[in-house]
Enzyme design. Structure first.
Site, mmCIF file in Angstrom:
data_model
loop_
_atom_site.group_PDB
_atom_site.id
_atom_site.type_symbol
_atom_site.label_atom_id
_atom_site.label_comp_id
_atom_site.label_asym_id
_atom_site.label_seq_id
_atom_site.Cartn_x
_atom_site.Cartn_y
_atom_site.Cartn_z
ATOM 1 N N ASP A 157 -97.221 -33.977 -25.780
ATOM 2 C CA ASP A 157 -95.413 -33.607 -25.544
ATOM 3 C C ASP A 157 -94.334 -34.605 -24.975
ATOM 4 O O ASP A 157 -93.458 -34.315 -25.361
ATOM 5 C CB ASP A 157 -95.403 -32.374 -24.456
ATOM 6 C CG ASP A 157 -96.056 -32.893 -22.858
ATOM 7 O OD1 ASP A 157 -96.629 -33.377 -23.279
ATOM 8 O OD2 ASP A 157 -95.872 -32.125 -22.189
ATOM 9 N N GLY B 114 -105.210 -27.315 -9.205
ATOM 10 C CA GLY B 114 -105.451 -28.133 -9.149
ATOM 11 C C GLY B 114 -106.344 -28.334 -11.077
ATOM 12 O O GLY B 114 -107.485 -29.039 -10.962
ATOM 13 N N ASP C 12 -95.847 -27.332 -20.674
ATOM 14 C CA ASP C 12 -95.797 -26.286 -19.330
ATOM 15 C C ASP C 12 -94.563 -25.518 -18.910
ATOM 16 O O ASP C 12 -94.877 -24.315 -18.622
ATOM 17 C CB ASP C 12 -96.246 -26.847 -17.987
ATOM 18 C CG ASP C 12 -98.014 -27.771 -18.134
ATOM 19 O OD1 ASP C 12 -98.177 -27.976 -19.773
ATOM 20 O OD2 ASP C 12 -98.360 -29.323 -17.135
#
Length: 387
Positions: free
Chosen positions: A36, A125, A175
């Site tokens: 990305d 995480g 994201d």
């Protein structure tokens, strides 16, 4: 956890009902890792796991934040002045929602304050974009409440800027776009150069398939130095090859490009991964459009080998998941997310889910590792208002 519970907790904290409740999901990236920020192709889909925010406006230049998920969060409300928000001044969890407010104001939007209560089921995480979910849910709420009229892709861009500049994590756009724009039952084929999107049907259950997410419980952080080093190496490769981004190196011209890099061994590896990964995304899209979903399994596995050997961001726990799954009948498996921990995905026949899950858990136990968290990934809805 639902909208009503989050709204009730908001009222307890702030003494009034919220103006609304919003949700934004985490994501799994099916294929297209570390492409990305190289203007390449990615293919994420949204998870049912989500961040939920109850929000009301303020007019006094104050931002008040509370999370149900922070230890000691039962009573602690963080209060910030909008005119004091500055990049990297806040290194706690509050940097993510505060960074969004900062980015909106920096872009010229008249945000005058907010009370926000957050709760999330996205594992932190684990490489499943818990931070992006926090950013997007806050951005969507403020977009609605302040009637900013920003399109979803623009909200994603502002959230990315918040994470890059305010938080200091050099992440790409995938994201936030996935959290903002995904649709249920589909994977999002995203061109990160122009942000064009195609929703690709991805109904595994209808074909007797499942995609498992295996959270290794090994935590990672995007703001760590290794992620930034990989990005810098990719930028160096593009500069040495005289292109704007590695996206511009054609797959059929890869060998010639690598030869031009000479003895730049590390850059060669990074460039090879990015160019071949873009090709794997395009191959996956073609297979899904052709209805040949089982054939994407080997493509996922190829991607893991590239991330492990060329990009060098896997870890023993991720390799254990992939190797164990493949040895016991999985159609394909790969790490997903930024790397150095987090999660892997496993494509399998539905009839093999229980056996594979047990086998992976036993492999972790035999290696004296913390038990992994295994769950089925079902393509879910993107960010939305709940009430």
């Amino acid at each position: 956890m639902g909208a009503q519970q989050v709204a009730e907790r908001f009222a307890e904290l702030y003494g009034a009902e919220p103006e609304g409740v919003w949700a934004a999901p985490g994501r799994v990236n099916l294929i297209g890792e570390h492409t990305d920020y190289n203007d390449g192709f990615v293919m994420p889909f949204a998870l049912p796991h989500q961040a939920i925010a109850a929000v009301s406006r303020r007019t006094d230049g104050v931002l008040r934040l509370h999370s149900a998920d922070i230890e000691g969060g039962a009573a602690r409300i963080t209060e910030l002045r909008l005119d004091a928000l500055a990049p990297e001044s806040d290194q706690e969890w509050t940097a993510y929602p505060a960074g969004v407010v900062w980015a909106l104001r920096e872009a010229g939007h008249a945000i005058t304050g907010a009370d926000i209560h957050l709760a999330s089921t996205v594992p932190t995480g684990a490489g499943l974009s818990s931070s992006a979910a926090l950013e997007v849910v806050v951005a969507l709420a403020l977009n609605d409440l302040y009637d900013l009229g920003l399109q979803r892709w623009k909200l994603a861009r502002l959230c990315q800027r918040a994470e890059n500049v305010y938080v200091g994590a050099p992440t790409g756009i995938m994201d936030q776009t996935a959290s903002a724009c995904c649709e249920p039952g589909h994977a999002l084929f995203l061109d990160t150069r122009d942000l064009s999107q195609q929703q690709i049907p991805f109904d595994l259950a209808a074909e007797g398939l499942r995609l498992l997410v295996v959270d290794t419980q090994v935590k990672h952080a995007h703001s760590g130095g290794e992620y930034g080093k990989r990005r810098a190496g990719c930028e160096k490769g593009a500069a040495l090859l005289g292109v704007d981004a590695l996206r511009d190196i054609p797959y059929d011209g890869l060998d010639a490009a690598l030869a031009r890099l000479g003895d730049e061994e590390e850059v060669v590896r990074l460039v090879r991964h990015v160019v071949t990964e873009d090709e794997r995304v395009e191959r996956t899209v073609a297979l899904l459009r052709a209805g040949d979903t089982r054939a994407i399994g080997p493509v996922l596995t190829e991607g893991h080998a590239s991330l492990r050997d060329d990009f060098r961001i896997s870890c023993p726990e991720l390799d254990l998941v992939v190797d164990t799954a493949l040895a016991h009948g999985a159609l394909g498996a790969r790490m997903t997310g930024g790397g150095f921990g987090g999660s892997a995905v496993v494509l399998t026949e539905a009839t093999e889910v229980d056996t594979l899950t047990k086998t992976i858990e036993e492999a972790f136990a035999a290696a004296a590792l913390k038990a992994p968290r295994v769950f089925e990934a079902v393509p879910a809805a993107g960010a939305r208002r709940l009430s």
